[in-house]
Scaffold this motif. Structure first.
Motif, PDB file in Angstrom:
ATOM      1  N   ASP A 266      97.520  65.930  55.151  1.00 45.97           N
ATOM      2  CA  ASP A 266      98.362  65.635  53.943  1.00 45.97           C
ATOM      3  C   ASP A 266      97.935  66.654  52.678  1.00 45.97           C
ATOM      4  OD1 ASP A 266      99.724  63.422  55.089  1.00 45.97           O
ATOM      5  OD2 ASP A 266      98.249  61.966  54.398  1.00 45.97           O
ATOM      6  N   SER A 267      97.213  67.434  52.917  1.00 46.30           N
ATOM      7  CA  SER A 267      96.936  68.561  51.843  1.00 46.30           C
ATOM      8  C   SER A 267      98.169  69.620  51.745  1.00 46.30           C
ATOM      9  CB  SER A 267      95.929  69.491  52.566  1.00 46.30           C
ATOM     10  OG  SER A 267      95.587  70.629  51.733  1.00 46.30           O
ATOM     11  N   LEU A 268      98.049  69.770  50.440  1.00 49.06           N
ATOM     12  CA  LEU A 268      98.963  70.828  49.843  1.00 49.06           C
ATOM     13  C   LEU A 268      98.806  72.144  50.091  1.00 49.06           C
ATOM     14  CD1 LEU A 268      99.624  68.900  46.292  1.00 49.06           C
ATOM     15  CD2 LEU A 268     101.184  68.772  48.364  1.00 49.06           C
ATOM     16  N   LEU A 269      97.682  72.602  50.534  1.00 47.93           N
ATOM     17  CA  LEU A 269      96.973  73.818  50.584  1.00 47.93           C
ATOM     18  C   LEU A 269      97.138  74.208  52.096  1.00 47.93           C
ATOM     19  CD1 LEU A 269      94.429  73.916  48.035  1.00 47.93           C
ATOM     20  CD2 LEU A 269      96.738  74.121  47.646  1.00 47.93           C
ATOM     21  N   PHE A 270      97.031  73.270  53.000  1.00 53.27           N
ATOM     22  CA  PHE A 270      97.009  73.728  54.333  1.00 53.27           C
ATOM     23  C   PHE A 270      97.658  72.341  55.220  1.00 53.27           C
ATOM     24  CE2 PHE A 270      95.689  74.565  58.555  1.00 53.27           C
ATOM     25  CZ  PHE A 270      95.276  75.856  58.623  1.00 53.27           C
ATOM     26  N   ASP A 271      98.620  72.889  55.804  1.00 55.57           N
ATOM     27  CA  ASP A 271      99.300  71.709  56.767  1.00 55.57           C
ATOM     28  C   ASP A 271      99.609  72.249  58.006  1.00 55.57           C
ATOM     29  OD1 ASP A 271     101.513  73.418  56.521  1.00 55.57           O
ATOM     30  OD2 ASP A 271     102.303  72.173  55.046  1.00 55.57           O
ATOM     31  N   ASP A 272     100.310  71.379  58.862  1.00 58.04           N
ATOM     32  CA  ASP A 272     100.877  71.475  60.162  1.00 58.04           C
ATOM     33  C   ASP A 272     101.324  72.938  60.478  1.00 58.04           C
ATOM     34  OD1 ASP A 272      99.664  69.379  60.795  1.00 58.04           O
ATOM     35  OD2 ASP A 272     101.405  68.128  61.266  1.00 58.04           O
ATOM     36  N   ASP A 273     102.268  73.411  59.476  1.00 64.61           N
ATOM     37  CA  ASP A 273     102.886  74.643  59.488  1.00 64.61           C
ATOM     38  C   ASP A 273     101.768  75.827  59.201  1.00 64.61           C
ATOM     39  OD1 ASP A 273     105.434  76.250  59.216  1.00 64.61           O
ATOM     40  OD2 ASP A 273     104.556  76.871  57.280  1.00 64.61           O
ATOM     41  N   SER A 274     100.859  75.472  58.438  1.00 61.72           N
ATOM     42  CA  SER A 274      99.623  76.586  58.220  1.00 61.72           C
ATOM     43  C   SER A 274      99.200  76.819  59.639  1.00 61.72           C
ATOM     44  CB  SER A 274      98.705  76.189  57.122  1.00 61.72           C
ATOM     45  OG  SER A 274      99.506  75.711  55.764  1.00 61.72           O
ATOM     46  N   ALA A 275      98.901  75.954  60.114  1.00 60.81           N
ATOM     47  CA  ALA A 275      98.224  76.062  61.583  1.00 60.81           C
ATOM     48  C   ALA A 275      99.302  77.029  62.521  1.00 60.81           C
ATOM     49  CB  ALA A 275      98.057  74.722  62.211  1.00 60.81           C
ATOM     50  N   GLU A 276     100.252  76.851  62.180  1.00 67.07           N
ATOM     51  CA  GLU A 276     101.034  77.541  63.199  1.00 67.07           C
ATOM     52  C   GLU A 276     101.200  78.955  62.876  1.00 67.07           C
ATOM     53  OE1 GLU A 276     105.091  76.198  63.676  1.00 67.07           O
ATOM     54  OE2 GLU A 276     104.313  74.038  64.222  1.00 67.07           O
ATOM     55  N   TYR A 277     101.304  79.279  61.427  1.00 67.82           N
ATOM     56  CA  TYR A 277     101.248  80.512  60.800  1.00 67.82           C
ATOM     57  C   TYR A 277      99.964  81.353  61.011  1.00 67.82           C
ATOM     58  CZ  TYR A 277     100.975  84.037  57.072  1.00 67.82           C
ATOM     59  OH  TYR A 277     100.978  85.074  56.345  1.00 67.82           O
ATOM     60  N   ILE A 278      98.922  80.659  61.143  1.00 63.34           N
ATOM     61  CA  ILE A 278      97.598  81.130  61.600  1.00 63.34           C
ATOM     62  C   ILE A 278      97.639  81.860  62.971  1.00 63.34           C
ATOM     63  CG2 ILE A 278      95.234  80.962  61.870  1.00 63.34           C
ATOM     64  CD1 ILE A 278      95.062  79.434  59.265  1.00 63.34           C
ATOM     65  N   HIS A 279      98.155  80.961  63.824  1.00 65.71           N
ATOM     66  CA  HIS A 279      98.273  81.261  65.139  1.00 65.71           C
ATOM     67  C   HIS A 279      99.188  82.639  65.491  1.00 65.71           C
ATOM     68  CE1 HIS A 279      96.504  77.391  66.948  1.00 65.71           C
ATOM     69  NE2 HIS A 279      95.719  78.272  66.878  1.00 65.71           N
ATOM     70  N   GLU A 280     100.332  82.537  64.597  1.00 66.34           N
ATOM     71  CA  GLU A 280     101.218  83.749  64.609  1.00 66.34           C
ATOM     72  C   GLU A 280     100.754  85.010  64.087  1.00 66.34           C
ATOM     73  OE1 GLU A 280     104.499  82.326  62.404  1.00 66.34           O
ATOM     74  OE2 GLU A 280     104.992  80.336  63.565  1.00 66.34           O
ATOM     75  N   CYS A 281      99.646  84.760  63.045  1.00 62.54           N
ATOM     76  CA  CYS A 281      99.123  86.166  62.672  1.00 62.54           C
ATOM     77  C   CYS A 281      97.903  86.596  63.459  1.00 62.54           C
ATOM     78  CB  CYS A 281      98.128  85.654  61.496  1.00 62.54           C
ATOM     79  SG  CYS A 281      99.244  85.380  60.137  1.00 62.54           S
ATOM     80  N   GLY A 282      97.803  85.986  64.796  1.00 59.13           N
ATOM     81  CA  GLY A 282      96.918  86.573  65.678  1.00 59.13           C
ATOM     82  C   GLY A 282      95.640  85.777  66.083  1.00 59.13           C
ATOM     83  N   ALA A 283      95.430  84.530  65.253  1.00 59.06           N
ATOM     84  CA  ALA A 283      94.233  83.891  65.562  1.00 59.06           C
ATOM     85  C   ALA A 283      94.561  82.810  66.539  1.00 59.06           C
ATOM     86  CB  ALA A 283      93.583  83.218  64.406  1.00 59.06           C
ATOM     87  N   THR A 284      95.005  83.173  67.717  1.00 62.57           N
ATOM     88  CA  THR A 284      95.478  82.203  68.630  1.00 62.57           C
ATOM     89  C   THR A 284      94.191  81.650  69.601  1.00 62.57           C
ATOM     90  OG1 THR A 284      95.368  84.263  70.394  1.00 62.57           O
ATOM     91  CG2 THR A 284      97.559  83.550  69.318  1.00 62.57           C
ATOM     92  N   ASP A 285      93.044  82.135  69.191  1.00 62.33           N
ATOM     93  CA  ASP A 285      91.739  81.645  70.027  1.00 62.33           C
ATOM     94  C   ASP A 285      91.045  80.669  69.022  1.00 62.33           C
ATOM     95  OD1 ASP A 285      91.005  83.444  68.339  1.00 62.33           O
ATOM     96  OD2 ASP A 285      89.223  84.321  69.367  1.00 62.33           O
ATOM     97  N   VAL A 286      91.585  80.329  67.757  1.00 63.94           N
ATOM     98  CA  VAL A 286      90.832  79.778  66.797  1.00 63.94           C
ATOM     99  C   VAL A 286      91.387  78.182  66.868  1.00 63.94           C
ATOM    100  CG1 VAL A 286      90.417  79.083  64.377  1.00 63.94           C
ATOM    101  CG2 VAL A 286      90.600  81.689  65.311  1.00 63.94           C
ATOM    102  N   PRO A 287      90.413  77.098  67.339  1.00 60.09           N
ATOM    103  CA  PRO A 287      91.057  75.914  67.102  1.00 60.09           C
ATOM    104  C   PRO A 287      91.376  75.303  65.719  1.00 60.09           C
ATOM    105  CG  PRO A 287      88.558  75.836  67.669  1.00 60.09           C
ATOM    106  CD  PRO A 287      89.185  77.205  67.790  1.00 60.09           C
TER     107      PRO A 287
END
Length: 322
Positions: A266-287
């Protein structure tokens, strides 16, 4: 050289005078023995707490912007059974000293200097850094420059939004203080000062006594009343550079070393879409693990769930290294 005192914690000095409905688990955590000390970094006194046996692998905990080490003061005791845990105040915040400048290289040096002075780097197992919010920004900088010293980084609810969402956020939020030279206001009494304490971004908390605890240790008594502990000069740090914040996803992906991310769903600064975005940026191995019901200040919302997630990540990393 570090100066250090061993403390048997007194609840009366830890809890605010107006604290109510303090859960038993919080009292128990605050009563866990710890050491308190100061070390030097670039000539500045750095304040820290230490829990656990120095013979165990190390953890270094870094707080967020304008906060202090005590935001982990009720989290660290749950990690100290198996780890040597150190939480410190960044310079210009908490009970650490102040500087003329708070640049990213200075912050990275603080991370290394505190880890070295407290013995975390002496262990055969490299210490893990756990960092919340702005502390994640500091830790990423430290990992970029000194990643060989550390065994991994757990980033907790660092602000990461897609560029279009970040623009919208900055357009709707008030900017950080524009005049860092303006001194902190002195309030006539603690009650008045505490009434001005807010979380950023604003949010309710699930454990009200933790809000009281954070407010109490964000203030200090001075001549004429009470004022904030932080130095207004910290607003001139590199943290406010928006161009870096627009690259936060890429920076996480590019930073060497083992990484994991924990966030409040429920954070305003990091949410489920942020997680998808980070993986799209190349951090696919980051849990990336979300805590249901938690907001940005997840240790104030779901402290036990937060501890459980940290323990799980640490146990998995330890098993992978065995």
């Amino acid at each position: 050289m570090n100066t250090e005192v061993t403390a048997t914690v007194a609840l009366a000095s830890e809890l605010s005078p107006d604290a109510v409905d303090v859960p038993a688990w919080l009292e128990d955590a605050l009563l866990v023995p710890r050491e308190e000390g100061w070390v030097k970094s670039g000539g500045c006194d750095m304040h820290y707490f230490r829990w656990g046996n120095p013979k165990n692998p190390g953890l270094l905990l870094i707080h967020g912007f304008l906060a202090h080490a005590r935001c982990f003061g009720f989290i660290a005791p749950f990690l100290a059974q198996h780890y040597h845990v150190v939480a410190f105040d960044l310079s210009g915040m908490g009970d650490s000293g102040v500087r003329e400048h708070y640049s990213d290289p200075v912050r990275a040096a603080e991370v290394e200097d505190v880890a070295r002075a407290t013995g975390l780097l002496d262990h055969a197992v490299k210490p893990i850094v756990i960092a919340h919010s702005y502390g994640g920004h500091v830790a990423l900088t430290a990992m970029q420059e000194h990643h060989a010293l550390f065994g991994g980084l757990i980033i907790c609810d660092l602000m990461v939004l897609r560029p279009e969402r970040l623009k919208a956020y900055f357009g709707s939020e008030k900017p950080l203080r524009s005049d860092p030279s303006r001194p902190n206001r002195v309030y006539p009494d603690y009650e008045t000062a505490k009434g001005r304490f807010v979380l950023s971004p604003p949010q309710p908390v699930n454990v009200p006594s933790l809000f009281d605890y954070m407010a109490y240790h964000s203030l200090k008594q001075v001549e004429g009343g009470w004022t904030w502990k932080f130095d207004t000069g910290v607003f001139q740090s590199d943290f406010g550079r928006q161009e870096r914040m627009f690259r936060q996803g890429e920076i996480i992906a590019e930073t060497p070393g083992r990484k994991a991310i924990v966030y409040g769903q429920d954070s305003l600064l990091f949410d489920d879409d942020s997680a998808e975005y980070i993986h799209e940026c190349g951090a696919t191995d980051v849990p990336i693990i979300g805590i249901p019901g938690a907001r940005h200040h997840l240790m104030l919302d779901e402290p036990i769930a937060f501890v459980s997630v940290l323990r799980t990540i640490l146990a998995q990393w330890e098993a992978q290294s065995a």
